[in-house]
Design an enzyme around this catalytic site. Structure first.
Site, mmCIF file in Angstrom:
data_model
loop_
_atom_site.group_PDB
_atom_site.id
_atom_site.type_symbol
_atom_site.label_atom_id
_atom_site.label_comp_id
_atom_site.label_asym_id
_atom_site.label_seq_id
_atom_site.Cartn_x
_atom_site.Cartn_y
_atom_site.Cartn_z
ATOM 1 N N GLY A 87 0.836 -1.197 0.000
ATOM 2 C CA GLY A 87 0.000 0.000 0.000
ATOM 3 C C GLY A 87 0.871 1.246 0.000
ATOM 4 C CD GLN A 124 3.244 5.801 2.699
ATOM 5 O OE1 GLN A 124 2.289 5.308 2.120
ATOM 6 N NE2 GLN A 124 4.202 5.073 3.237
ATOM 7 C CB CYS A 132 4.751 2.105 7.443
ATOM 8 S SG CYS A 132 4.348 3.589 6.527
ATOM 9 C CG LEU A 133 6.504 0.968 1.518
ATOM 10 C CD1 LEU A 133 5.995 1.287 0.124
ATOM 11 C CD2 LEU A 133 7.615 -0.070 1.459
ATOM 12 C CG HIS A 190 -1.017 1.415 7.266
ATOM 13 N ND1 HIS A 190 -0.108 0.886 8.179
ATOM 14 C CD2 HIS A 190 -0.290 2.218 6.443
ATOM 15 C CE1 HIS A 190 1.097 1.384 7.903
ATOM 16 N NE2 HIS A 190 1.019 2.174 6.863
ATOM 17 C CD GLU A 191 -1.240 2.494 2.666
ATOM 18 O OE1 GLU A 191 -0.766 3.632 2.539
ATOM 19 O OE2 GLU A 191 -0.545 1.515 3.016
ATOM 20 C CG HIS A 236 0.145 6.856 5.321
ATOM 21 N ND1 HIS A 236 1.255 7.290 5.999
ATOM 22 C CD2 HIS A 236 0.332 5.528 5.119
ATOM 23 C CE1 HIS A 236 2.080 6.263 6.193
ATOM 24 N NE2 HIS A 236 1.532 5.180 5.679
#
Ligand code: NI
Length: 166
Positions: free
Chosen positions: A46, A51, A91-92, A133-134, A137
């Site tokens: 994701g 991000q 997470c990235l 989660h996304e 963000h």
């Protein structure tokens, strides 16, 4: 297509609240393609526009093993949720860090697809967690916000040190 740079915690820009997309343009089609390419290359399941330092409500997700089921969600909103589950998340934007987070077990999300059509997605398990989660963000929220301040500070120190060395 292009690979985009991913912001890393504790970068303040990750705390920006994304604005809704009013009109989907060619720029958004390009953004979605670049975000998918960046997510697959990372590799991740994701990615939110926040991000990559674009503060519009756009996310991409693909939890399939063979990376053939991409979801592109514009202006996603959780309209209902139920149950509770705990899953280990990463997470990235928070490299090499994992922590258990409690979230709703199933969600219904409404959004616009890349053609601008209204869609509703009912999800549970990993997809439900990924959506929450996304969408977090886009509100400037990270999964490390759910863990203790002590642990979060430890992660911040570790990543600041790593980023200095790079
Ligand atoms: Ni993330």
């Amino acid at each position: 297509m292009a690979l985009l740079d991913i912001l890393c915690f504790p970068d303040d820009r990750l705390r920006t609240r994304a604005k809704p997309v009013k009109t989907i343009t060619a720029r958004h089609q390009q953004l979605l393609d670049d975000m998918l390419e960046t997510m697959y290359a990372a590799p991740g399941i994701g990615l939110a526009a926040t991000q990559i330092n674009v503060h519009e409500q756009v996310i991409v997700i693909d939890i399939s093993e063979d990376k053939t089921e991409p979801y592109c969600l514009i202006n996603p909103v959780v309209i209902s949720h139920s149950g509770i589950e705990t899953m280990e998340e990463g997470c990235l934007s928070v490299p090499d860090t994992y922590a258990e987070v409690e979230r709703a077990d199933s969600v219904v999300v409404k959004y616009l697809d890349r053609k601008g059509a209204e869609q509703k997605l009912e999800a549970d398990g990993l997809l439900a967690v990924c959506l929450q989660h996304e969408i977090d963000h886009l509100k400037g929220k990270l999964f490390v916000d759910y863990i203790s301040k002590l642990k979060r500070d430890r992660i911040r120190k570790k990543l600041v040190k790593q980023q200095r060395q790079m």
